[in-house]
Design an enzyme around this catalytic site. Structure first.
Site, PDB file in Angstrom:
ATOM      1  N   THR A 126       0.847  -1.183   0.000  1.00 40.91           N
ATOM      2  CA  THR A 126       0.000   0.000   0.000  1.00 40.91           C
ATOM      3  C   THR A 126       0.884   1.235   0.000  1.00 40.91           C
ATOM      4  OG1 THR A 126      -1.638  -1.209   1.314  1.00 40.91           O
ATOM      5  CG2 THR A 126      -1.906   1.180   1.165  1.00 40.91           C
ATOM      6  N   ASP A 174       5.369  -2.890  10.907  1.00 41.23           N
ATOM      7  CA  ASP A 174       3.981  -2.476  10.752  1.00 41.23           C
ATOM      8  C   ASP A 174       3.366  -2.095  12.100  1.00 41.23           C
ATOM      9  OD1 ASP A 174       4.225  -5.140  11.562  1.00 41.23           O
ATOM     10  OD2 ASP A 174       2.400  -5.793  10.534  1.00 41.23           O
TER      11      ASP A 174
END
Length: 233
Positions: free
Chosen positions: A13, A109
């Site tokens: 992304t 993340d």
């Protein structure tokens, strides 16, 4: 402009920031066999398609849980954007202090999740991420749900890693021969009467119950009820 890159096991992304404003986002599949030129061309084409000129990108920052793509993707960024990206990893100053026994084993993340929530909402806070998790021993357990606790001073204090909704569904499909694959959705009632609806009820309401209980117990053992809860994924 700043290009941000979040590399997950399924998708990469990307987002473009102009100052603090998010100008556009787009996705590409995570393919580990791509060359640096392939990554570079795809990123450039996606940027141009979203009305962002490649030359407008001055900085790039990357968070990744897929080590095997990093060489090609980093090389692509250097070659096509003429800048060396910042890689989120242990030692990079994000405003979050990881207090686990081995900070280097906390996935990028999750550090980014914690940093974003602390910046936007302050602490203490619980960050729920419904996505792929890299666990503390760096083994990818597939789709999981993580619950990370950040204290009032911005310290990554504790975490819970639980099976995600897709992992639970796949376990039923693969381990029970007579249970069919089914669409993951909330049934009309938990009082289901056919096999598919029964499985959907157990899966969805089980995930809801898991989330509610874990958040409740984390607050209890942390000793504070007034904790923000932020979900993403």
């Amino acid at each position: 402009m700043l290009l941000t890159v979040d590399i997950g096991n399924t998708n990469i992304t990307l987002g473009v920031f102009e100052g603090k404003k998010l100008r556009t986002t787009f996705r590409m599949t995570t393919i580990q066999t791509r060359t640096s030129d392939e990554y570079g061309m795809v990123m450039c084409e996606l940027l141009e398609h979203n009305q962002v000129k490649v030359g407008e990108i001055t900085d790039v920052i990357v968070a990744s849980v897929v080590p095997n793509v990093m060489h090609s993707l980093t090389s692509a960024i250097i070659k096509y954007f003429h800048t060396r990206p910042i890689i989120i990893e242990a030692g990079v100053k994000t405003g979050i202090r990881v207090t686990s026994k081995n900070p280097r084993q906390v996935g990028a993340d999750r550090i980014v999740d914690a940093a974003a929530v602390y910046e936007l909402y302050g602490g203490p806070a619980i960050v729920i991420d419904y996505g792929t998790a890299t666990t503390f021993d760096l083994v990818d357990y597939g789709t999981a749900t993580t619950f990370d606790l950040i204290d009032a001073d911005g310290a990554f204090t504790a975490c819970v890693i639980a099976p995600g909704i897709r992992t639970s569904a796949q376990a039923m499909w693969s381990m029970a021969a007579k249970l069919p694959e089914f669409e993951i959705k909330k049934p009309k009632s938990i009082l289901a009467q056919d096999t598919i609806a029964c499985m959907q009820a157990g899966l969805v309401y089980g995930q809801i119950g898991q989330t509610e209980y874990i958040v409740k117990q984390m607050k209890k053992e942390f000793g504070k009820e007034n904790i923000k809860v932020v979900a993403t994924g």
